[in-house]
Design a protein around this motif. Structure first.
Motif, PDB file in Angstrom:
ATOM      1  N   LEU A   1     -10.444  23.429 -28.127  1.00 49.56           N
ATOM      2  CA  LEU A   1      -9.506  24.442 -28.630  1.00 49.56           C
ATOM      3  C   LEU A   1      -8.108  24.261 -28.024  1.00 49.56           C
ATOM      4  CD1 LEU A   1      -8.999  27.013 -30.286  1.00 49.56           C
ATOM      5  CD2 LEU A   1      -9.767  28.350 -28.306  1.00 49.56           C
ATOM      6  N   ILE A   2      -8.049  24.075 -26.712  1.00 46.35           N
ATOM      7  CA  ILE A   2      -6.753  23.883 -26.031  1.00 46.35           C
ATOM      8  C   ILE A   2      -6.069  22.606 -26.534  1.00 46.35           C
ATOM      9  CG2 ILE A   2      -5.672  23.387 -23.787  1.00 46.35           C
ATOM     10  CD1 ILE A   2      -7.925  25.217 -22.566  1.00 46.35           C
ATOM     11  N   SER A   3      -6.850  21.535 -26.678  1.00 44.69           N
ATOM     12  CA  SER A   3      -6.305  20.268 -27.193  1.00 44.69           C
ATOM     13  C   SER A   3      -5.704  20.463 -28.570  1.00 44.69           C
ATOM     14  CB  SER A   3      -7.404  19.201 -27.275  1.00 44.69           C
ATOM     15  OG  SER A   3      -7.972  18.965 -26.019  1.00 44.69           O
ATOM     16  N   ASN A   4      -6.372  21.271 -29.385  1.00 46.79           N
ATOM     17  CA  ASN A   4      -5.898  21.514 -30.741  1.00 46.79           C
ATOM     18  C   ASN A   4      -4.592  22.303 -30.761  1.00 46.79           C
ATOM     19  OD1 ASN A   4      -7.434  20.614 -33.180  1.00 46.79           O
ATOM     20  ND2 ASN A   4      -6.721  22.606 -33.903  1.00 46.79           N
ATOM     21  N   VAL A   5      -4.478  23.254 -29.839  1.00 44.30           N
ATOM     22  CA  VAL A   5      -3.224  24.018 -29.727  1.00 44.30           C
ATOM     23  C   VAL A   5      -2.077  23.083 -29.350  1.00 44.30           C
ATOM     24  CG1 VAL A   5      -2.014  25.818 -28.418  1.00 44.30           C
ATOM     25  CG2 VAL A   5      -4.372  26.197 -29.175  1.00 44.30           C
TER      26      VAL A   5
ATOM     27  N   ILE B   1      -1.111  21.085 -32.450  1.00 50.84           N
ATOM     28  CA  ILE B   1      -0.355  21.879 -33.436  1.00 50.84           C
ATOM     29  C   ILE B   1       1.120  21.964 -33.041  1.00 50.84           C
ATOM     30  CG2 ILE B   1      -0.011  24.258 -34.260  1.00 50.84           C
ATOM     31  CD1 ILE B   1      -3.119  24.482 -34.335  1.00 50.84           C
ATOM     32  N   VAL B   2       1.376  22.202 -31.742  1.00 47.49           N
ATOM     33  CA  VAL B   2       2.758  22.321 -31.248  1.00 47.49           C
ATOM     34  C   VAL B   2       3.493  20.983 -31.391  1.00 47.49           C
ATOM     35  CG1 VAL B   2       4.204  22.775 -29.228  1.00 47.49           C
ATOM     36  CG2 VAL B   2       2.210  24.210 -29.668  1.00 47.49           C
ATOM     37  N   LEU B   3       2.848  19.888 -30.980  1.00 46.49           N
ATOM     38  CA  LEU B   3       3.506  18.575 -31.032  1.00 46.49           C
ATOM     39  C   LEU B   3       3.758  18.121 -32.467  1.00 46.49           C
ATOM     40  CD1 LEU B   3       1.598  16.771 -28.131  1.00 46.49           C
ATOM     41  CD2 LEU B   3       3.975  17.529 -28.120  1.00 46.49           C
TER      42      LEU B   3
ATOM     43  N   LEU C   1      -4.987  21.037 -39.058  1.00 46.41           N
ATOM     44  CA  LEU C   1      -5.485  20.807 -37.699  1.00 46.41           C
ATOM     45  C   LEU C   1      -6.572  21.818 -37.320  1.00 46.41           C
ATOM     46  CD1 LEU C   1      -2.200  19.803 -35.858  1.00 46.41           C
ATOM     47  CD2 LEU C   1      -4.180  18.355 -36.323  1.00 46.41           C
ATOM     48  N   MET C   2      -6.573  22.991 -37.949  1.00 45.00           N
ATOM     49  CA  MET C   2      -7.682  23.919 -37.734  1.00 45.00           C
ATOM     50  C   MET C   2      -8.972  23.363 -38.349  1.00 45.00           C
ATOM     51  SD  MET C   2      -6.483  26.066 -35.745  1.00 45.00           S
ATOM     52  CE  MET C   2      -7.975  27.043 -35.582  1.00 45.00           C
TER      53      MET C   2
ATOM     54  N   ILE D   1       3.359  21.186 -21.771  1.00 46.03           N
ATOM     55  CA  ILE D   1       2.296  20.443 -22.470  1.00 46.03           C
ATOM     56  C   ILE D   1       2.408  18.946 -22.172  1.00 46.03           C
ATOM     57  CG2 ILE D   1       1.525  19.698 -24.773  1.00 46.03           C
ATOM     58  CD1 ILE D   1       2.165  22.565 -25.738  1.00 46.03           C
ATOM     59  N   SER D   2       3.627  18.421 -22.220  1.00 46.36           N
ATOM     60  CA  SER D   2       3.845  16.990 -21.935  1.00 46.36           C
ATOM     61  C   SER D   2       3.392  16.641 -20.525  1.00 46.36           C
ATOM     62  CB  SER D   2       5.331  16.635 -22.090  1.00 46.36           C
ATOM     63  OG  SER D   2       5.798  16.974 -23.358  1.00 46.36           O
TER      64      SER D   2
END
Length: 444
Positions: free
Chosen positions: A76-80, A83-85, A268-269, A425-426
């Protein structure tokens, strides 16, 4: 593009990104929300493919088999993060009218660009390697085709891509969408027959401190994160978002960013559901029956039917794997074209560019399959994910730099909260990938 923004880049573009399909898909004016959304929909699905490619499967299977539902929170965190990137990638493509490779060529000196190009080509070859192996394994599982012949067959994908693109970019998007639907249908079936404990599934979405405290769990967690955010997707998305014929004005760009971000977020969801489904399937099938040693695709395929008692369980798993490999092939080779044209401004014929990309992946896969067989190809799959982890920082950092630069982005520059968030995130991605590399080469 306003004059100040254009002058912020060191040089003007010599050509549009993917010029053969640039601005080729019409966007209806004064249409309803849904008609406009459907016109922009497509690039998000192509990007989502990279988040569910065969390279992700091994880490998801191992995570579910060993630790049950605990690592769902990591997916879930990876997916967030993804989505941002991908939102930043959309902004760069729409506002600057450059893909990430072109933006790097404009900003950095030739030496830096050469190294960035080399790193990116290696990453695309590694990604293609995972797709070639994944497709070959699926053909082997479904039709008993030897791995070596399966690898050779995958080179024919090049011809399919050329045929599709000559008919228009919407054809490629439609094929990708259709294959994602097949993967989705297969995993909905797998989830239904595996009967996971849904209360535990929901509990797994909440991060647990034991993920950090348990070294084995942390290692797989970082593997999931490293395999999720794909560097070539950032180049790909910034280019294919420009296939839409939106108005190149301030209002037109605002609208394009809004709808393209909705498209990628929804897609991406779907990728999140598929990755989570692989882990849930492994947890519900292997973890609770004590088969915690299951760590690769072959083992998972062999054990699904006997444990679940459903003859279609293994077949659906292999069909989804084949669809995943074929889908990733379509987008990976396209990314290769974007990267070469963007960094070097070299225009090769599409069939030649794709054949080169495919052969770079096929040759090592073929050699390993001939020398070491099934076990060797599985290890090569893991190595391809490590190579991708190494390259990720070289794509993420320039993307964050460019979209946070007011001189380059004008009023579309990242707002302070977003700017801080993407740098955090980076930093997390860089630190975790360095840890993963250290553990891979120097860990016990």
């Amino acid at each position: 593009m306003n004059l100040n923004l254009k002058n912020a880049w060191r040089q003007d573009k010599t050509s549009n990104s993917l010029s053969e399909v640039y601005s080729s898909i019409k966007i209806p004016k004064n249409a309803s929300f849904w008609r406009k959304y459907l016109a922009f929909a497509g690039p998000g699905l192509m990007v989502a493919v990279g988040y569910m490619d065969p390279g992700n499967w091994a880490t998801d299977i191992a995570g579910g088999a060993q630790f049950g539902y605990t690592l769902l929170s990591v997916i879930l965190i990876s997916n967030v993060f993804a989505i941002v990137l991908q939102h930043l990638s959309v902004k760069l493509g729409v506002v600057a009218e450059r893909d990430l490779a072109q933006a790097c060529r404009d900003h950095f000196n030739p030496t830096t660009n050469f190294f960035l190009w080399i790193f990116c080509e290696i990453a695309i070859a590694a990604c293609d390697l995972a797709e070639v192996i994944g497709s070959a394994i699926a053909l082997n599982l479904l039709f008993q085709i030897p791995l070596t012949w399966g690898i050779v067959i995958t080179t024919l994908d090049v011809l399919v891509i050329l045929l599709l693109q000559s008919r228009g970019f919407r054809w490629i998007e439609s094929i990708v969408g259709g294959l994602i639907f097949i993967i989705l249908a297969c995993f909905i079936y797998e989830i239904i027959i595996s009967q996971p404990a849904f209360t535990e599934v929901l509990g797994g979405l909440v991060p647990k401190k034991e993920i950090v405290q348990n070294p084995a769990m942390l290692y797989i967690a970082i593997g999931i994160l490293g395999a999720t955010v794909m560097p070539h997707n950032l180049y790909l998305h910034s280019s294919i978002v420009q296939t839409r014929d939106y108005e190149r004005t301030k209002e037109g760009k605002k609208e394009a960013i809004k709808f393209a971000t909705l498209d990628s977020t929804f897609s991406l969801m779907l990728a999140f559901f598929i990755n989570a489904a692989i882990l849930i399937l492994a947890a519900a099938t292997f973890h609770i029956t004590g088969n915690k040693h299951i760590a690769d695709i072959h083992d998972a395929y062999k054990m699904l039917t006997p444990i679940l008692g459903a003859s279609m369980a293994s077949i659906a798993f292999a069909i989804a794997l084949l669809a995943s490999g074929q889908n990733s092939t379509l987008t990976g080779t396209l990314a290769g074209q974007i990267v070469m044209e963007g960094f070097l401004n070299i225009r090769l014929k599409p069939w030649l560019r794709r054949l080169i990309t495919r052969l770079i992946a096929v040759i090592p896969a073929l050699i390993v399959a001939l020398l070491y067989g099934e076990e060797g190809t599985t290890e090569l799959l893991v190595l391809s994910q490590v190579i991708l982890s190494m390259q990720l920082s070289f794509a993420v950092v320039p993307l964050v730099m460019f979209t946070s630069d007011k001189a380059k982005m004008g009023e579309f520059v990242n707002k302070p909260v977003l700017k801080i968030s993407v740098w955090i995130i980076s930093f997390i991605i860089i630190v975790l990938n360095l840890y993963l590399l250290f553990q891979t080469f120097f860990g016990e």
